[in-house]
Structures are given as C-alpha cells and as structure tokens.
Scaffold this motif. Structure first.
Motif, PDB file in Angstrom:
ATOM      1  N   VAL A 145       0.768  -1.246  -0.012  1.00 26.92           N
ATOM      2  CA  VAL A 145       0.092   0.062  -0.191  1.00 26.92           C
ATOM      3  C   VAL A 145       0.714   1.446   0.060  1.00 26.92           C
ATOM      4  CG1 VAL A 145      -1.743   1.281   1.367  1.00 26.92           C
ATOM      5  CG2 VAL A 145      -1.829  -1.006   1.043  1.00 26.92           C
ATOM      6  N   GLY A 146       1.780   1.216   0.665  1.00 24.65           N
ATOM      7  CA  GLY A 146       2.759   2.432   0.672  1.00 24.65           C
ATOM      8  C   GLY A 146       3.565   2.626  -0.899  1.00 24.65           C
ATOM      9  N   VAL A 147       3.763   1.585  -1.418  1.00 21.85           N
ATOM     10  CA  VAL A 147       4.464   1.668  -2.807  1.00 21.85           C
ATOM     11  C   VAL A 147       3.296   2.463  -3.806  1.00 21.85           C
ATOM     12  CG1 VAL A 147       5.155   0.734  -4.748  1.00 21.85           C
ATOM     13  CG2 VAL A 147       6.323   0.119  -2.377  1.00 21.85           C
ATOM     14  N   LEU A 148       1.848   1.882  -3.597  1.00 20.52           N
ATOM     15  CA  LEU A 148       0.876   2.305  -4.302  1.00 20.52           C
ATOM     16  C   LEU A 148       0.585   3.706  -3.860  1.00 20.52           C
ATOM     17  CD1 LEU A 148      -1.342  -0.817  -4.549  1.00 20.52           C
ATOM     18  CD2 LEU A 148       0.106  -0.020  -6.275  1.00 20.52           C
ATOM     19  N   GLY A 149       0.700   4.055  -2.528  1.00 22.39           N
ATOM     20  CA  GLY A 149       0.507   5.202  -2.047  1.00 22.39           C
ATOM     21  C   GLY A 149       1.374   6.572  -2.330  1.00 22.39           C
ATOM     22  N   ALA A 150       2.376   5.841  -2.960  1.00 24.07           N
ATOM     23  CA  ALA A 150       3.537   6.743  -3.084  1.00 24.07           C
ATOM     24  C   ALA A 150       3.181   7.288  -4.495  1.00 24.07           C
ATOM     25  CB  ALA A 150       4.992   6.224  -3.428  1.00 24.07           C
ATOM     26  N   PHE A 151       2.454   6.369  -5.454  1.00 26.34           N
ATOM     27  CA  PHE A 151       2.166   6.789  -6.856  1.00 26.34           C
ATOM     28  C   PHE A 151       0.783   7.710  -6.572  1.00 26.34           C
ATOM     29  CE2 PHE A 151       4.256   3.035  -8.178  1.00 26.34           C
ATOM     30  CZ  PHE A 151       5.031   3.673  -9.195  1.00 26.34           C
ATOM     31  N   LEU A 152      -0.071   7.510  -5.518  1.00 29.13           N
ATOM     32  CA  LEU A 152      -1.328   8.214  -5.494  1.00 29.13           C
ATOM     33  C   LEU A 152      -1.039   9.515  -4.732  1.00 29.13           C
ATOM     34  CD1 LEU A 152      -4.332   8.306  -5.241  1.00 29.13           C
ATOM     35  CD2 LEU A 152      -4.109   7.693  -2.770  1.00 29.13           C
ATOM     36  N   GLY A 153      -0.011   9.557  -4.025  1.00 26.08           N
ATOM     37  CA  GLY A 153       0.511  11.049  -3.526  1.00 26.08           C
ATOM     38  C   GLY A 153       1.083  11.781  -4.562  1.00 26.08           C
ATOM     39  N   GLY A 154       2.077  11.105  -5.265  1.00 25.42           N
ATOM     40  CA  GLY A 154       2.514  11.745  -6.588  1.00 25.42           C
ATOM     41  C   GLY A 154       1.819  12.291  -7.435  1.00 25.42           C
ATOM     42  N   TRP A 155       0.626  11.788  -7.624  1.00 17.39           N
ATOM     43  CA  TRP A 155      -0.494  12.411  -8.434  1.00 17.39           C
ATOM     44  C   TRP A 155      -1.427  13.263  -7.750  1.00 17.39           C
ATOM     45  CZ3 TRP A 155      -6.115  11.405  -8.234  1.00 17.39           C
ATOM     46  CH2 TRP A 155      -6.602  11.637  -9.381  1.00 17.39           C
ATOM     47  N   LEU A 156      -1.608  13.057  -6.411  1.00 15.24           N
ATOM     48  CA  LEU A 156      -2.731  13.980  -5.867  1.00 15.24           C
ATOM     49  C   LEU A 156      -2.223  15.065  -5.348  1.00 15.24           C
ATOM     50  CD1 LEU A 156      -5.876  13.850  -4.800  1.00 15.24           C
ATOM     51  CD2 LEU A 156      -5.130  12.696  -2.802  1.00 15.24           C
ATOM     52  N   LEU A 157      -1.234  15.043  -4.618  1.00 10.60           N
ATOM     53  CA  LEU A 157      -0.701  16.364  -3.966  1.00 10.60           C
ATOM     54  C   LEU A 157      -0.399  17.498  -4.751  1.00 10.60           C
ATOM     55  CD1 LEU A 157       1.470  14.830  -1.270  1.00 10.60           C
ATOM     56  CD2 LEU A 157      -0.579  16.111  -1.118  1.00 10.60           C
ATOM     57  N   PRO A 158       0.307  17.304  -6.098  1.00 11.00           N
ATOM     58  CA  PRO A 158       0.346  18.353  -6.998  1.00 11.00           C
ATOM     59  C   PRO A 158      -0.899  19.091  -7.459  1.00 11.00           C
ATOM     60  CG  PRO A 158       1.928  16.640  -7.547  1.00 11.00           C
ATOM     61  CD  PRO A 158       0.944  16.115  -6.502  1.00 11.00           C
ATOM     62  N   MET A 159      -2.131  17.964  -7.560  1.00 10.98           N
ATOM     63  CA  MET A 159      -3.239  18.495  -7.994  1.00 10.98           C
ATOM     64  C   MET A 159      -3.714  19.539  -6.907  1.00 10.98           C
ATOM     65  SD  MET A 159      -4.688  15.245  -9.820  1.00 10.98           S
ATOM     66  CE  MET A 159      -6.486  16.078 -10.258  1.00 10.98           C
ATOM     67  N   LEU A 160      -3.492  19.298  -5.771  1.00  4.07           N
ATOM     68  CA  LEU A 160      -3.879  20.249  -4.529  1.00  4.07           C
ATOM     69  C   LEU A 160      -2.924  21.443  -4.314  1.00  4.07           C
ATOM     70  CD1 LEU A 160      -4.677  17.395  -2.215  1.00  4.07           C
ATOM     71  CD2 LEU A 160      -6.483  18.958  -3.564  1.00  4.07           C
TER      72      LEU A 160
END
Length: 83
Positions: free
Chosen positions: A37-52
């Motif tokens: 989940v951490g590895v997948l979360g890294a992808f999610l965070g890398g996508w979501l945070l710049p959008m915010l």
C-alpha cells in the motif's frame, strides 16, 4: 528511471506504508500489505498532492508524499472493507 532509482523508490514506499500502518492503528493489513500500500500510496501521493498545489522537494519530500498517499489509501481501503 534507472534500476537504482526504482529500488530507492520501492524502499521509500515500503517504509512509508509501514509507518502509515503504524499511524492508522486498526486500519492496517499487516506489514507486507502495508508496504505494498505504501508503494501504491507513493504513486497516489505523487499524483494527488500536485493537483492540490502541494509539492515537497528532495528525498524527505518523496517520503512525505509516499506517507500521505499511503495514509489516504489505507483510509479508503478501510472504508471499502467496512462496507
């Protein structure tokens, strides 16, 4: 991305997933799944945070991004599991 960068990314994601599992007590799924989940979360965070409009720089920034993504992902999985 070369092999070394990929390995570092996977290690950072795994550590972030483990830490997210510790922080989200009761919502974790064991150390191995939390690391995935951490590895997948890294992808999610890398996508979501710049959008915010949020971006972190450097190696610590990558870890923070992975950690936040893993926490969000664990929360979503916990909601789905509860339903």
């Amino acid at each position: 991305m070369d092999a070394t960068s990929l390995l570092v990314f996977l290690i950072i994601g795994a550590l972030a997933g483990w830490l997210a599992g510790v922080v989200m007590k009761g919502r974790g799924f064991g150390i191995l799944v939390n690391m995935i989940v951490g590895v997948l979360g890294a992808f999610l965070g890398g996508w979501l945070l710049p959008m915010l409009g949020v971006q972190f720089a450097g190696s610590i920034g990558v870890f923070i991004t992975a950690f936040l993504g893993a926490v969000v992902l664990l929360a979503i999985i916990a909601l789905i599991k509860r339903a």
